[in-house]
Design a protein around this motif. Structure first.
Motif, short mmCIF file in Angstrom:
data_model
loop_
_atom_site.label_atom_id
_atom_site.label_comp_id
_atom_site.label_asym_id
_atom_site.label_seq_id
_atom_site.Cartn_x
_atom_site.Cartn_y
_atom_site.Cartn_z
N ALA A 1 12.22 64.14 48.68
CA ALA A 1 11.00 64.94 48.67
C ALA A 1 10.18 64.73 49.93
O ALA A 1 9.56 65.67 50.45
N LEU A 2 10.17 63.51 50.45
CA LEU A 2 9.46 63.24 51.69
C LEU A 2 10.08 64.02 52.86
O LEU A 2 9.38 64.52 53.74
N VAL A 3 11.41 64.10 52.87
CA VAL A 3 12.08 64.88 53.91
C VAL A 3 11.72 66.36 53.78
O VAL A 3 11.47 67.06 54.77
N ALA A 4 11.69 66.86 52.53
CA ALA A 4 11.33 68.26 52.31
C ALA A 4 9.92 68.54 52.81
O ALA A 4 9.65 69.60 53.39
N LYS A 5 9.03 67.62 52.59
CA LYS A 5 7.65 67.79 53.07
C LYS A 5 7.62 67.75 54.59
O LYS A 5 6.92 68.54 55.24
N ARG A 6 8.38 66.84 55.20
CA ARG A 6 8.40 66.69 56.64
C ARG A 6 9.04 67.90 57.32
O ARG A 6 8.49 68.45 58.28
N ARG A 7 10.18 68.35 56.85
CA ARG A 7 10.94 69.39 57.53
C ARG A 7 10.46 70.79 57.18
O ARG A 7 10.52 71.70 58.01
N LEU A 8 10.02 71.01 55.91
CA LEU A 8 9.70 72.36 55.45
C LEU A 8 8.24 72.55 55.07
O LEU A 8 7.85 73.67 54.73
N GLY A 9 7.47 71.47 55.07
CA GLY A 9 6.06 71.59 54.71
C GLY A 9 5.81 71.85 53.25
O GLY A 9 4.76 72.38 52.87
N LEU A 10 6.76 71.50 52.37
CA LEU A 10 6.60 71.78 50.94
C LEU A 10 5.58 70.85 50.32
O LEU A 10 5.62 69.63 50.53
N PRO A 11 4.66 71.36 49.50
CA PRO A 11 3.77 70.48 48.74
C PRO A 11 4.60 69.60 47.80
O PRO A 11 5.61 70.05 47.25
N LEU A 12 4.15 68.38 47.63
CA LEU A 12 4.93 67.40 46.86
C LEU A 12 4.21 67.02 45.57
O LEU A 12 3.04 66.62 45.59
N LEU A 13 4.92 67.19 44.46
CA LEU A 13 4.47 66.72 43.15
C LEU A 13 5.36 65.56 42.76
O LEU A 13 6.59 65.70 42.70
N LEU A 14 4.78 64.39 42.53
CA LEU A 14 5.54 63.18 42.24
C LEU A 14 5.29 62.74 40.80
O LEU A 14 4.16 62.44 40.41
N THR A 15 6.36 62.73 39.99
CA THR A 15 6.28 62.31 38.59
C THR A 15 7.04 61.01 38.42
O THR A 15 8.20 60.91 38.83
N GLU A 16 6.38 60.01 37.81
CA GLU A 16 7.03 58.73 37.56
C GLU A 16 6.88 58.37 36.08
O GLU A 16 5.78 58.10 35.61
N HIS A 17 7.98 58.41 35.36
CA HIS A 17 8.01 57.89 34.00
C HIS A 17 8.45 56.43 33.99
O HIS A 17 8.05 55.66 33.14
N ASN A 18 9.31 56.08 34.93
CA ASN A 18 9.67 54.69 35.19
C ASN A 18 9.21 54.35 36.59
O ASN A 18 9.65 54.98 37.55
N LEU A 19 8.31 53.41 36.72
CA LEU A 19 7.78 53.06 38.03
C LEU A 19 8.89 52.39 38.83
O LEU A 19 9.24 51.24 38.58
N HIS A 20 9.45 53.12 39.80
CA HIS A 20 10.66 52.61 40.45
C HIS A 20 10.40 51.34 41.24
O HIS A 20 11.28 50.49 41.36
N LEU A 21 9.18 51.15 41.76
CA LEU A 21 8.89 49.91 42.48
C LEU A 21 8.89 48.72 41.53
O LEU A 21 9.51 47.69 41.79
N ARG A 22 8.25 48.88 40.39
CA ARG A 22 8.22 47.79 39.41
C ARG A 22 9.61 47.49 38.87
O ARG A 22 10.00 46.33 38.69
N GLU A 23 10.40 48.54 38.64
CA GLU A 23 11.76 48.34 38.13
C GLU A 23 12.63 47.63 39.17
O GLU A 23 13.48 46.81 38.81
N ARG A 24 12.42 47.93 40.46
CA ARG A 24 13.19 47.23 41.48
C ARG A 24 12.80 45.76 41.53
O ARG A 24 13.66 44.89 41.71
N TYR A 25 11.52 45.45 41.37
CA TYR A 25 11.10 44.05 41.33
C TYR A 25 11.81 43.32 40.19
O TYR A 25 12.34 42.21 40.36
N ARG A 26 11.84 43.94 39.02
CA ARG A 26 12.48 43.31 37.87
C ARG A 26 13.98 43.18 38.07
O ARG A 26 14.59 42.17 37.71
N GLY A 27 14.60 44.22 38.66
CA GLY A 27 16.05 44.19 38.85
C GLY A 27 16.49 43.18 39.89
O GLY A 27 17.47 42.45 39.68
#
Length: 488
Positions: free
Chosen positions: A171-197
């Motif tokens: 999504a960050l690439v899409a915003k950078r290359r195409l200027g698309l507005p970004l909607l970010l949905t997190e049901h599992n907080l990927h940063l917290r899950e990576r810490y636990r993993g």
């Protein structure tokens, strides 16, 4: 409107299926970075190769040097620019990339400090090889063929990333290359899950430290670039704000579940039955549950405990410890097997609810909110440790207990097992609460409004986007602008 829906995990794909089916007025483009094949183009050559390796070195420095953290986004942008035409995965596996990683990592005075004390915190050559492979996998979405003028994302009006670092990176690439507005949905907080993993991973600490820094920077960049962020609970919102997400861009949207339309389970089992659910690991709270159940049996000798879960990676010793504890507390193998049964991971959660009198969640890491909601939708009363989003989801319709304390947990279970009227009242109230919070329609209405809100904030259209309905102001299409006059 055309929505690019970028998903990563199986759970997020199932959730997005419901969203797409509920919004037939929009056209959705489904993208899954995790399922994409590795691009096989040759690495870039000459000047582009040097620029890409320089950007890669800056990216590594942003991970290991606190003062360079602000350069993470710029380094990603440079890699995106140099990834045009493909070849980035091959470049990141090359000897040049290994040397750039080694120079930036070993040459940083802050690297050893950030990695940890002692010899175990000093990165070795083998760590460079492992980290290079993991980073290449993580950065692979940068060169996938979706972002060009004829790519799948080119005609989209909004990019919606759902869960996971690969989705956020795409999504960050899409915003950078195409200027698309970004909607970010997190049901599992990927940063917290990576810490636990990574705490239980097989990698040495320097590698874990470097990869955790990557996910930390990626989460911060995703929050900074998103037009709207939709966590699945207020608890998740607080975590996102802690990681730098602007509060004014956060809208809590509870994760809808189709189970809200199903009927409650039937009559209770004849014998009092506690059903414990969770991962069999130290943070799952199973040991506290077994100790609490020994106290429950003093008041309710006929009660049974059924353990529904499986040992996570590296937690088999903990499972054996819990089985041994049950044998010691309940007088031997036969007696323990009768009182406490390890059922494994259930194939159907509804079958667990049907055979239970009370549902128990005792983990210290908190339970995924939707799992708590599904338990409440069964109509059975819930006892949960006061961790994560439990207080927010269960509210006054269940019993919350302190984390890791067997006595209060036993008292709550005993109180419910001995009071049929209270069980029925709390079970019914919990079902109504979950139906209100986790019904499909409110979530669909929320995203319908958010898509329109983001599309309305689109900048002036690039030439290749003028054929899209939402790429021009509405006045253009109803004749407010003279024919042939650009809408600016």
């Amino acid at each position: 409107m055309r929505i690019a829906l970028v998903t990563e995990s199986v759970a997020s794909v199932a959730w997005s299926d419901r969203l797409v089916a509920s919004l037939p007025e929009h056209e959705f483009v489904r993208i899954s970075p995790a399922a994409a094949d590795r691009p096989r183009a040759a690495p870039p050559v000459a000047a582009r190769r040097r620029r890409a390796l320089a950007a890669y070195g800056e990216l590594i420095r942003s991970l290991v040097e606190p003062g360079a953290a602000c350069g993470f986004g710029a380094a990603l942008d440079s890699l995106v620019d140099e990834a045009r035409g493909g070849g980035l995965p091959a470049l990141l596996r090359s000897g040049g990339a290994l040397r750039a990683l080694e120079h930036a990592w070993f040459g940083s005075p802050a690297a050893a400090v950030a990695a940890g004390p002692g010899d175990a915190g000093i990165p070795l050559v083998q760590d460079v090889l492992v980290a290079a492979d993991l980073l290449e996998r993580a950065l692979r979405p940068l060169s996938l063929p979706w972002y060009g003028s004829r790519g799948e994302l080119a005609g989209a009006d909004v990019c919606h990333a759902v869960d996971g670092p690969s989705a956020v990176l795409a999504a960050l690439v899409a915003k950078r290359r195409l200027g698309l507005p970004l909607l970010l949905t997190e049901h599992n907080l990927h940063l917290r899950e990576r810490y636990r993993g990574y705490r239980a991973s097989r990698y040495r600490w320097p590698v874990r430290s470097l990869l955790l820094a990557f996910h930390r920077r990626l989460a911060q960049e995703g929050y900074a670039q998103a037009g709207v962020i939709t966590p699945g609970s207020a608890f998740d919102q607080r975590w996102q704000e802690y990681c730098g997400a602007p509060r004014e861009r956060i809208r809590v949207v509870f994760e809808a579940t189709p189970l809200a339309e199903e009927s409650a389970v039937g009559a209770e089992p004849e014998r009092p039955m506690l059903a414990w659910l969770g991962p069999i690991e130290p943070s799952g709270g199973l040991e506290a549950m077994i100790r609490a159940f020994a106290l429950v049996r003093d008041e309710s000798p006929r009660a049974l405990l059924r353990v529904h879960g499986e040992a996570t990676t590296g937690a088999s010793a903990y499972e054996e410890h819990c089985r041994g504890l049950a044998r010691r507390l309940f007088g031997g193998q036969a007696e323990a097997d009768d009182a406490v049964s390890f059922e494994g991971r259930p194939a159907r959660l509804r079958s667990v609810y049907e055979r239970a009198t009370v549902l128990v969640f005792s983990g210290s890491a908190g339970v995924r909110p939707q799992l708590l909601a599904q338990a409440q939708l069964s109509g059975r009363p819930v006892v949960a440790a006061d961790a994560g989003a439990a207080r927010e989801v269960v509210g006054p319709t269940g019993l919350l207990v302190p984390v890791g304390e067997p006595a209060p947990l036993a008292a709550a279970c005993t109180a419910l097992l001995g009071d049929e009227e209270r069980r029925g009242r709390l079970g019914h109230a919990g079902r109504l609460r979950a139906q209100e919070l986790y019904a499909v329609e409110p979530a669909v209405d929320a995203f319908r409004a958010l898509y329109l809100e983001l599309a309305a904030e689109l900048p002036a259209p690039a030439p290749e986007r003028t054929g899209q309905p939402f790429a021009r102001p509405a006045e253009y299409w109803v004749g407010a602008f003279p024919k042939g006059v650009p809408a600016r």
